[in-house]
Design a protein around this motif. Structure first.
Motif, PDB file in Angstrom:
ATOM      1  N   PHE A 101      11.128   0.263   2.297  1.00 16.02           N
ATOM      2  CA  PHE A 101      11.603   1.589   2.710  1.00 16.02           C
ATOM      3  C   PHE A 101      11.537   1.777   4.228  1.00 16.02           C
ATOM      4  O   PHE A 101      11.531   2.908   4.710  1.00 16.02           O
ATOM      5  CB  PHE A 101      10.766   2.687   2.025  1.00 16.02           C
ATOM      6  N   GLU A 102      11.482   0.686   4.975  1.00 16.83           N
ATOM      7  CA  GLU A 102      11.280   0.807   6.422  1.00 16.83           C
ATOM      8  C   GLU A 102      12.424   1.534   7.133  1.00 16.83           C
ATOM      9  O   GLU A 102      12.246   2.055   8.237  1.00 16.83           O
ATOM     10  CB  GLU A 102      11.066  -0.572   7.044  1.00 16.83           C
ATOM     11  N   ASP A 141       6.227  -9.591  -2.281  1.00 18.29           N
ATOM     12  CA  ASP A 141       7.304  -9.950  -1.350  1.00 18.29           C
ATOM     13  C   ASP A 141       8.575  -9.150  -1.604  1.00 18.29           C
ATOM     14  O   ASP A 141       9.347  -8.876  -0.676  1.00 18.29           O
ATOM     15  CB  ASP A 141       7.621 -11.441  -1.447  1.00 18.29           C
ATOM     16  N   ASP A 142       8.798  -8.773  -2.853  1.00 15.57           N
ATOM     17  CA  ASP A 142      10.041  -8.073  -3.206  1.00 15.57           C
ATOM     18  C   ASP A 142      10.014  -6.599  -2.806  1.00 15.57           C
ATOM     19  O   ASP A 142      11.063  -5.958  -2.750  1.00 15.57           O
ATOM     20  CB  ASP A 142      10.309  -8.202  -4.709  1.00 15.57           C
ATOM     21  N   PHE A 143       8.826  -6.061  -2.545  1.00 20.20           N
ATOM     22  CA  PHE A 143       8.713  -4.652  -2.146  1.00 20.20           C
ATOM     23  C   PHE A 143       8.233  -4.484  -0.707  1.00 20.20           C
ATOM     24  O   PHE A 143       8.171  -3.362  -0.214  1.00 20.20           O
ATOM     25  CB  PHE A 143       7.751  -3.910  -3.093  1.00 20.20           C
ATOM     26  N   GLY A 185       6.389  -4.232 -11.594  1.00 21.19           N
ATOM     27  CA  GLY A 185       6.142  -4.758 -10.260  1.00 21.19           C
ATOM     28  C   GLY A 185       5.665  -3.723  -9.259  1.00 21.19           C
ATOM     29  O   GLY A 185       5.380  -4.055  -8.111  1.00 21.19           O
ATOM     30  N   TYR A 186       5.535  -2.436  -9.646  1.00 19.80           N
ATOM     31  CA  TYR A 186       5.112  -1.367  -8.737  1.00 19.80           C
ATOM     32  C   TYR A 186       4.497  -0.255  -9.563  1.00 19.80           C
ATOM     33  O   TYR A 186       4.529  -0.292 -10.805  1.00 19.80           O
ATOM     34  CB  TYR A 186       6.305  -0.812  -7.958  1.00 19.80           C
ATOM     35  N   ILE A 230       4.210   3.021  -2.672  1.00 16.75           N
ATOM     36  CA  ILE A 230       4.971   2.148  -3.582  1.00 16.75           C
ATOM     37  C   ILE A 230       4.796   0.708  -3.144  1.00 16.75           C
ATOM     38  O   ILE A 230       4.552  -0.184  -3.970  1.00 16.75           O
ATOM     39  CB  ILE A 230       6.465   2.541  -3.594  1.00 16.75           C
ATOM     40  N   GLU A 231       4.915   0.473  -1.839  1.00 16.02           N
ATOM     41  CA  GLU A 231       4.733  -0.883  -1.314  1.00 16.02           C
ATOM     42  C   GLU A 231       3.287  -1.342  -1.491  1.00 16.02           C
ATOM     43  O   GLU A 231       3.028  -2.485  -1.887  1.00 16.02           O
ATOM     44  CB  GLU A 231       5.132  -0.919   0.169  1.00 16.02           C
TER      45      GLU A 231
END
Length: 535
Positions: free
Chosen positions: A154-155, A148-150, A89-90, A137-138
């Motif tokens: 990391f905000e 949506d899951d990432f 997913g990333y 990564i996002e």
């Protein structure tokens, strides 16, 4: 991995957290510490997956050593990106790996190595690159199923925050040191038989909760309570198609359910607090749950439910106790609340959460929820809803009283309500009074393994236990006007030993005789001072 190794890993991670302690409040150092652990996990998981694909390729022995500046290597990285993004997913390039930045950022000096000191010599300024990597990564998920899951995961990791240091160099030094020490820890991701890192992560969340005061309840349910809820909803089940938590916090309660069965197909949850929502998504991924197998949403569950048309096999929840909600008139026609004819009061949303969850419970599912004791006996609209649930629906299966002072941030006694739409025992409700069964610890009471076992065994056997449990017929509950206060059903009265009045009189006479010379001495002192003596 042995238990000693697991304990050592937990201690090492907690020691690293100490680098941030004192720099900021509990929320702050929790978010940074867990965020960096998560970044390291993503890197190691990706490297393992890439190396499994590259196995046998003599020209490309390991992913972390691929050179992005080499045309042939860059082509391999591009091919891996498509496959890895689909599976994990990333994606991260070799230059973006945690280990790459950690090694660039710092090293142990020769003097420190010899003295086994923790001195770190800073080699490079990495904050800018690190911030960009976290964004990348996002970005690597954009346009994919996992976006949506990432999204903004990391905000909370603001690397320019003044609380990390007075200037960029000071902040860089702190972050480099933390990354260096984290990089030295082997997360043992190759040990697929043990969720070692997941356990350590849960341990850290619990430790942070212990120091977070009242805010702890927003993201953490004590492990003992989580275990009880999970065991209640998984009774006689080894596979679950779905499990749901409408106030999922850090996601620990959902993951606890998974430990009680062989398989959970999908995890669903909703969380209002953005920071906690990010923590929950990290927790899922870090425990090896594929982005395809969880669906967590961020919003107010009662006001803006995000899983409207779904039904779930198991529902667990520890909603905020007696929280406020709008209780607006339009909710009277909402499918979740309309059948009851009344809404929970705006000052106490406890039954609104119950109604919401029961709406989503499948016909063969089980719901277990922690609530304050007031839901058992409060009147008005809550009394009406309680009566409807028992008299009309007959969904209440058990009421379990828990000890006071077992939750972080509140000392009130609580209870667990268990609901089923298809009950094996439709003629009665089981009441368990476990309020006096706990171990008193320094700051709060704790439920030990034996206390949990007694609750679960009693729920399974469903028999009367003197001073502890009672199976109450529905007729008895109706006679009590649907008041569920546990002492009405479980008699815990302990008769005191009879008092021997003759002995008491004799003891009083002895005391009076012993006091006579003291009274005389007091009178003499008062006479010398010229004041009136006490009678």
């Amino acid at each position: 991995m042995t238990e000693d190794h697991k304990r050592l890993l937990k201690q090492k991670l907690w020691n690293i957290a100490d680098e941030l302690r004192g720099k900021m409040n509990a929320d702050g150092f929790r978010d940074y510490c867990l965020g960096f652990i998560f970044y390291k996990y993503l890197s190691e998981r990706l490297v393992k997956a890439c190396n499994d694909i590259l196995k046998g390729e003599v020209e490309f022995p390991s992913y972390e050593h691929l050179d992005e500046g080499d045309e042939e290597h860059a082509e391999v990285i591009g091919e891996l990106q498509d496959e890895i993004t689909e599976s994990l997913g990333y994606f991260l390039k070799p230059s973006e790996l945690f280990s790459t930045l950690a090694e660039r950022g710092a090293h142990i000096s020769e003097k420190a190595k010899k003295s086994e000191d923790d001195d770190v010599v800073i080699d490079a300024f990495i904050l800018g690159d690190l911030q960009e990597v976290l964004k990348n990564i996002e970005r690597s998920t954009m346009g994919t199923e996992s976006e949506d899951d990432f999204d903004q995961l990391f905000e909370e990791l603001d690397l320019n925050a003044s609380r990390l240091g007075r200037d960029p160099d000071a902040r860089n030094a702190l972050i480099a040191k933390i990354m260096f020490h984290l990089n030295s820890i082997d997360f043992k991701l190759s040990d697929s038989t043990n969720d070692v890192l997941g356990d350590a992560y849960e341990y850290l969340i619990g430790q942070f909760a212990a120091g977070a005061g009242k805010k702890a309840g927003e993201f953490y349910t004590p492990q003992s309570v989580s275990t009880i809820l999970a065991k209640l909803v998984t009774r006689n089940k080894q596979r679950l198609q779905s499990v749901y938590d409408p106030t999922c916090g850090s996601g620990s309660l959902l993951l606890r359910v998974a430990k009680e069965v062989n398989y959970v197909n999908h995890f669903y949850g909703q969380e209002m607090n953005r920071t906690t929502f990010n923590l929950a998504r990290m927790n899922m991924i870090l425990h090896g749950v594929s982005y395809r197998n969880f669906d967590l949403k961020q919003d107010d569950t009662l006001e803006s439910p995000q899983h409207i048309h779904k039904k779930f096999d198991a529902i667990v929840a520890n909603p905020p106790f007696s929280a406020k909600w709008s209780a607006k008139k339009h909710f009277e026609t909402d499918d979740r609340f309309a059948p009851y004819g009344k809404l929970a009061p705006s000052s106490k949303a406890d039954f609104a959460f119950v109604q919401h969850m029961l709406h989503h419970l499948s016909d063969n599912g089980t719901l277990a929820v922690v609530l304050p004791h007031g839901v058992l006996f409060r009147g008005a609209s809550e009394g009406h809803i309680r009566r409807y649930l028992i008299e009309e629906c007959n969904w209440l299966d058990a009421v379990i009283g828990l000890p006071a002072n077992i939750f972080y941030g509140t000392s009130i006694p609580t209870c667990i309500l268990v609901f089923k739409k298809c009950r094996e025992n439709p003629d009665n409700v089981l009441f368990i009074d476990a309020s006096q069964h706990f171990e008193k610890a320094k700051n709060q009471n704790e439920l030990r393994t034996e206390h949990i076992k007694k609750i679960i065994d009693t729920y399974h056997t469903r028999v009367n236990v003197d001073k502890y449990a009672q199976v109450a017929p529905l007729a008895e509950i109706a006679e009590n006007d649907y008041n569920l206060n546990i002492p009405r059903y479980v008699d815990t009265f302990e008769e005191e030993e009879p008092v021997n009045l003759s002995t008491v009189v004799s003891e009083l006479k002895t005391i009076e005789k012993e006091m006579a010379p003291i009274d005389e001495q007091i009178r003499q002192y008062c006479q010398e001072l010229g004041i009136e003596a006490p009678v």
